[in-house]
Design a protein around this motif. Structure first.
Motif, PDB file in Angstrom:
ATOM      1  N   ASP A  62     -26.632   9.455 109.303  1.00 37.10           N
ATOM      2  CA  ASP A  62     -25.922  10.436 110.111  1.00 37.10           C
ATOM      3  C   ASP A  62     -26.881  11.569 110.451  1.00 37.10           C
ATOM      4  OD1 ASP A  62     -22.953  11.091 110.930  1.00 37.10           O
ATOM      5  OD2 ASP A  62     -23.823  12.986 110.286  1.00 37.10           O
ATOM      6  N   ARG A 108     -25.564   3.471 106.086  1.00 36.48           N
ATOM      7  CA  ARG A 108     -25.066   4.582 106.873  1.00 36.48           C
ATOM      8  C   ARG A 108     -26.163   5.632 107.070  1.00 36.48           C
ATOM      9  NH1 ARG A 108     -20.220   7.549 107.959  1.00 36.48           N
ATOM     10  NH2 ARG A 108     -20.647   9.785 108.018  1.00 36.48           N
ATOM     11  N   TYR A 158     -23.380  10.099 102.615  1.00 33.91           N
ATOM     12  CA  TYR A 158     -22.815  10.501 103.902  1.00 33.91           C
ATOM     13  C   TYR A 158     -23.878  10.520 104.994  1.00 33.91           C
ATOM     14  CZ  TYR A 158     -20.203  13.091 107.396  1.00 33.91           C
ATOM     15  OH  TYR A 158     -19.580  13.462 108.565  1.00 33.91           O
ATOM     16  N   TYR A 159     -25.040  11.087 104.698  1.00 36.07           N
ATOM     17  CA  TYR A 159     -26.096  11.183 105.706  1.00 36.07           C
ATOM     18  C   TYR A 159     -27.128  10.067 105.604  1.00 36.07           C
ATOM     19  CZ  TYR A 159     -24.446  15.959 106.559  1.00 36.07           C
ATOM     20  OH  TYR A 159     -23.686  17.052 106.885  1.00 36.07           O
TER      21      TYR A 159
END
Length: 480
Positions: A103, A101, A150-151
């Motif tokens: 972001d 992932r 998350y990022y």
């Protein structure tokens, strides 16, 4: 006090003459060199320039080489350049075994490598750790992952006493990894169940009467771990919910800034409810979990935070599309935490929060850039190009002002040397200011390309990586 801090800073910089890890000697961002140009750019004071593939990692230096990671199409790359000329010496492809992932502006080549002069050690979130000799021969590889930040990954590995240390701060199953630098064998893997996504690179701390430690800004707390075995030794509660910065450390004090949400500003926290109350309010289908389309009918401010357009995906730690009790409680802790810049006393055993926080600055702080402690002044640049100088002992703001001509978002951290502080914005504007409390702008230098990487400094040169080029800037006639 001032003379002591300056002497400690000089000793720290001089102990590691090469910028061998992210942010240089022990992550301080300070180099012990002179003769740096205040004015530079694509057509001024260029010693050399080298075209390079994209990547956000910062350059690290040995006595003769510069190492970088990069991305070329779907290829992960480790690069070695000649430090004197910028000539590419070798590049090695690293297999991209997955696609983790990512972001925002993050990329697959964001963590910086680390070198001991004879080897370079690189980490990619889509592969793991890999080691090469300075001549480019692969020494070992250690596949790792997949990861759940998350990022995407942000922390860089560091090398301490023959151990490659990497904090894996993720929303599920966080751990601290220690790897033998010679063999690539895992020395320890310390589970850290209370840690969620974080992006901070560790710093070394040597207590007076205890083994060497590494200091990691984690979600909600600053923690110290034993270098040799990875054991958690002490912690101080009170940090933001999401940490990206590196601590500035001197003696037994650390300065660290952290930012989660704008709603984490003191006095602006969103009031939450218990898990039992949340199920009554939001669990419309009574399946024991909360889905994105169910987050209506609660307190308006909480409904907004839980909205799929706002915070739901950040709170859904296991990325399964619903919130369970653990994730709900983590969300409550995140929303209860505070942004800020703190001065913290280091050392001890166990929870040493009481009395450890020396001062706290609670007005807005940057999301990504670290502070810079240099010449007995603590510098911090906000996301909008506002530069602040602090008295590191008291937290008193000495000066606050805009970097005129460089009002932009900042990802690169400030660095200091030769009585100057260098700051580079995302749009590639490099400001140089005097390294003193009542700072003044010396120059504003457009680089004509985006910059995410933190500059490196050594031997009268400053190395700046833009989106497409690595520059070595220096005054004419200066050699390394």
């Amino acid at each position: 006090m001032k003379l002591l801090l300056i002497a400690l800073a000089a000793a720290t910089a001089a102990s590691d003459p090469d910028w061998s890890r992210f942010r240089g000697p022990n992550g301080t961002g300070v180099a012990n060199t002179s003769g740096l140009p205040a004015e530079f750019g694509p057509a001024k004071n260029v010693v050399w320039r080298a075209p390079i593939p994209p990547g956000h990692s910062s350059p690290v230096l040995s006595s003769a080489q510069i190492f970088l990671t990069a991305m070329d199409g779907e290829k992960l790359i480790v690069l070695a350049l000649d430090r004197a000329t910028g000539k590419e010496l070798w590049r090695r492809d690293v297999p991209r075994t997955g696609k983790g992932r990512l972001d925002g502006p993050n990329g697959p080549a964001s963590p910086s490598p680390v070198t001991d002069g004879e080897h370079v050690y690189a980490f990619f979130q889509d592969f793991g750790l890999i080691a090469f000799t300075k001549a480019g021969r692969e020494q070992w590889r250690l596949p790792l992952g997949p990861f759940n930040q998350y990022y995407g990954f942000g922390a860089s590995p560091i090398l301490v006493d023959g151990i490659i240390i990497l904090p894996v701060d993720q929303d599920t199953n966080s751990y601290l990894l220690g790897v033998d630098a010679n063999t690539g064998k895992i020395r320890y893997r310390t589970d850290r169940p209370g840690v969620i996504s974080g992006y901070s690179t560790p710093t070394v701390y040597q207590p007076k009467n205890a083994p060497k430690q590494i200091v990691i800004p984690e979600s909600f707390q600053l923690s110290g771990y034993d270098v040799g075995n990875g054991r958690l030794v002490w912690w101080v509660r009170g940090l933001a919910c999401e940490m990206k910065a590196v601590v500035s450390i001197q003696g037994d004090t650390a300065w660290i800034n952290g930012w989660g949400f704008s709603q984490n500003q003191p006095g602006q926290q969103v009031e939450t409810i218990s898990w039992a109350e949340a199920l009554k309010t939001y669990d419309k289908n009574r399946d024991g979990a909360i889905a994105p389309d169910e987050v209506v009918g609660g307190p308006p401010a909480l409904d907004k935070m839980l909205s799929p357009k706002y915070g739901f995906t950040a709170f859904d730690g296991d990325r399964n599309g619903t919130l369970d009790e653990r994730e709900w409680n983590v969300m409550r802790a995140m929303l209860a935490s505070e942004n800020g810049l703190l001065a913290i006393g280091l050392g001890g055993n166990g929870d040493v929060t009481d009395g450890a926080i020396k001062w706290k600055y609670t007005r807005p702080v940057p999301q990504v850039p670290s502070t810079l402690l240099y010449n007995d002044v603590l510098f911090m640049v906000n996301d909008s190009g506002i530069l602040l100088s602090f008295d590191p002992a008291t937290g008193r703001v000495r000066k606050q002002g805009r970097l005129k001509g460089a009002i932009d978002k900042y990802f690169a951290s400030p660095v200091g040397a030769d009585g100057k502080v260098f700051l580079v914005s995302q749009d590639g504007t490099a400001s140089v200011v005097e390294a003193k409390a009542e700072w003044e702008i010396l120059s504003v230098n457009p680089l004509d390309d985006e910059v995410f990487a933190t500059p490196a400094i050594a031997d009268g040169r400053i190395y700046i990586r833009t989106k497409s080029t690595l520059y070595a800037f220096g005054n004419p006639g200066r050699t390394i």
